[in-house]
Design a protein around this motif. Structure first.
Motif, PDB file in Angstrom:
ATOM      1  N   PHE A  96      11.658  13.076  37.784  1.00 38.48           N
ATOM      2  CA  PHE A  96      11.924  13.829  38.995  1.00 38.48           C
ATOM      3  C   PHE A  96      11.037  13.330  40.119  1.00 38.48           C
ATOM      4  O   PHE A  96       9.826  13.196  39.962  1.00 38.48           O
ATOM      5  CB  PHE A  96      11.677  15.320  38.775  1.00 38.48           C
ATOM      6  CG  PHE A  96      11.778  16.132  40.034  1.00 38.48           C
ATOM      7  CD1 PHE A  96      13.013  16.492  40.533  1.00 38.48           C
ATOM      8  CD2 PHE A  96      10.648  16.505  40.728  1.00 38.48           C
ATOM      9  CE1 PHE A  96      13.113  17.234  41.700  1.00 38.48           C
ATOM     10  CE2 PHE A  96      10.739  17.247  41.899  1.00 38.48           C
ATOM     11  CZ  PHE A  96      11.978  17.608  42.381  1.00 38.48           C
ATOM     12  N   TYR A 138       7.261  22.665  38.201  1.00 38.79           N
ATOM     13  CA  TYR A 138       7.999  22.095  39.325  1.00 38.79           C
ATOM     14  C   TYR A 138       7.805  22.921  40.596  1.00 38.79           C
ATOM     15  O   TYR A 138       7.865  22.388  41.696  1.00 38.79           O
ATOM     16  CB  TYR A 138       9.480  21.971  39.002  1.00 38.79           C
ATOM     17  CG  TYR A 138       9.789  20.853  38.037  1.00 38.79           C
ATOM     18  CD1 TYR A 138       9.441  19.551  38.334  1.00 38.79           C
ATOM     19  CD2 TYR A 138      10.402  21.097  36.824  1.00 38.79           C
ATOM     20  CE1 TYR A 138       9.699  18.514  37.465  1.00 38.79           C
ATOM     21  CE2 TYR A 138      10.672  20.069  35.938  1.00 38.79           C
ATOM     22  CZ  TYR A 138      10.319  18.783  36.268  1.00 38.79           C
ATOM     23  OH  TYR A 138      10.568  17.758  35.401  1.00 38.79           O
ATOM     24  N   LYS A 156       4.117  17.382  33.243  1.00 38.33           N
ATOM     25  CA  LYS A 156       5.097  18.311  33.817  1.00 38.33           C
ATOM     26  C   LYS A 156       6.462  18.103  33.182  1.00 38.33           C
ATOM     27  O   LYS A 156       7.205  19.052  32.955  1.00 38.33           O
ATOM     28  CB  LYS A 156       5.190  18.126  35.328  1.00 38.33           C
ATOM     29  CG  LYS A 156       4.006  18.679  36.089  1.00 38.33           C
ATOM     30  CD  LYS A 156       4.261  18.599  37.571  1.00 38.33           C
ATOM     31  CE  LYS A 156       3.059  18.931  38.396  1.00 38.33           C
ATOM     32  NZ  LYS A 156       2.436  20.176  38.154  1.00 38.33           N
ATOM     33  N   ARG A 157       6.792  16.870  32.914  1.00 39.34           N
ATOM     34  CA  ARG A 157       8.076  16.565  32.289  1.00 39.34           C
ATOM     35  C   ARG A 157       8.171  17.175  30.891  1.00 39.34           C
ATOM     36  O   ARG A 157       9.152  17.817  30.542  1.00 39.34           O
ATOM     37  CB  ARG A 157       8.262  15.052  32.224  1.00 39.34           C
ATOM     38  CG  ARG A 157       9.574  14.640  31.652  1.00 39.34           C
ATOM     39  CD  ARG A 157       9.621  13.118  31.577  1.00 39.34           C
ATOM     40  NE  ARG A 157      10.889  12.694  31.061  1.00 39.34           N
ATOM     41  CZ  ARG A 157      11.746  11.933  31.702  1.00 39.34           C
ATOM     42  NH1 ARG A 157      11.457  11.494  32.889  1.00 39.34           N
ATOM     43  NH2 ARG A 157      12.875  11.589  31.158  1.00 39.34           N
ATOM     44  N   SER A 188      16.518  14.592  46.543  1.00 39.60           N
ATOM     45  CA  SER A 188      16.089  14.128  45.233  1.00 39.60           C
ATOM     46  C   SER A 188      16.223  12.614  45.185  1.00 39.60           C
ATOM     47  O   SER A 188      17.247  12.061  45.573  1.00 39.60           O
ATOM     48  CB  SER A 188      16.943  14.761  44.145  1.00 39.60           C
ATOM     49  OG  SER A 188      16.601  14.224  42.891  1.00 39.60           O
ATOM     50  N   GLU A 232       7.026  13.801  39.603  1.00 37.47           N
ATOM     51  CA  GLU A 232       6.432  14.527  38.482  1.00 37.47           C
ATOM     52  C   GLU A 232       5.547  13.603  37.660  1.00 37.47           C
ATOM     53  O   GLU A 232       5.714  12.389  37.673  1.00 37.47           O
ATOM     54  CB  GLU A 232       7.527  15.114  37.590  1.00 37.47           C
ATOM     55  CG  GLU A 232       8.269  14.088  36.763  1.00 37.47           C
ATOM     56  CD  GLU A 232       9.309  14.681  35.828  1.00 37.47           C
ATOM     57  OE1 GLU A 232       9.188  15.846  35.433  1.00 37.47           O
ATOM     58  OE2 GLU A 232      10.252  13.956  35.497  1.00 37.47           O
ATOM     59  N   SER A 250       8.190  21.083  31.160  1.00 36.54           N
ATOM     60  CA  SER A 250       9.478  21.615  31.620  1.00 36.54           C
ATOM     61  C   SER A 250      10.559  21.461  30.557  1.00 36.54           C
ATOM     62  O   SER A 250      11.443  22.300  30.438  1.00 36.54           O
ATOM     63  CB  SER A 250       9.905  20.950  32.928  1.00 36.54           C
ATOM     64  OG  SER A 250      10.177  19.588  32.724  1.00 36.54           O
TER      65      SER A 250
END
Length: 152
Positions: A139, A91, A74-75, A127, A70, A78
């Motif tokens: 992520f 995501y 985006k972090r 992950s 990410e 989200s």
């Protein structure tokens, strides 16, 4: 006044992250679409067995993998979305790009071996996020597509 300057600076950084992140994502999607069109004739199947009339000279394992992480925008997006709930579309696009890229890399490996199709295709996702002391981890995930390439 100093607080306003700091907030404006943070806002500017988020805006720059948004713009450059979206540009990179769009560039990657254009590259994916171009490569998908080039490899459209190489078919992939999730079936384990070949059709009875299929002639195969050689069968070999092919693998495509990619790690995607990410970005900070985006972090933040989200985290804000997590406050009210709902789909995390930031995501979703990341995961879509990862899967499609893994399939493309698998198909490119099959094409390099002269294959006409890939059977028994499977996906794995892992992950790779690792928590730091007291911090939420960034992520990142590995996407792997593998199957049996069939050469006439």
């Amino acid at each position: 006044m100093e607080l306003l300057i700091q907030l404006a600076f943070v806002g500017l950084l988020l805006l720059v992250g948004l713009v450059f992140g979206r540009m990179a994502e769009k560039r990657h999607y254009r590259d994916i679409e171009r490569r998908e069109a080039e490899l459209a004739d190489l078919l992939v199947f999730n079936e384990r067995t070949l059709p009875a009339d299929q002639h195969v000279r050689e069968a070999t394992l092919v693998v495509g993998s990619v790690v995607i992480g990410e970005d900070y925008f985006k972090r933040v997006a989200s985290a804000l979305k997590g406050l009210v709930g709902g789909r995390l579309t930031a995501y979703e696009s990341l995961i879509d790009r990862g899967r499609r890229e893994a399939v493309l890399r698998m198909k490119e490996a099959a094409r390099a071996r002269g294959a006409h199709s890939v059977f028994n295709v499977r996906f794995e996702t892992a992950s790779l996020s690792e928590a730091q002391a007291g911090a939420r981890p960034m992520f990142s995930a590995e996407f792997v597509a593998y199957g049996t390439a069939l050469v006439d």
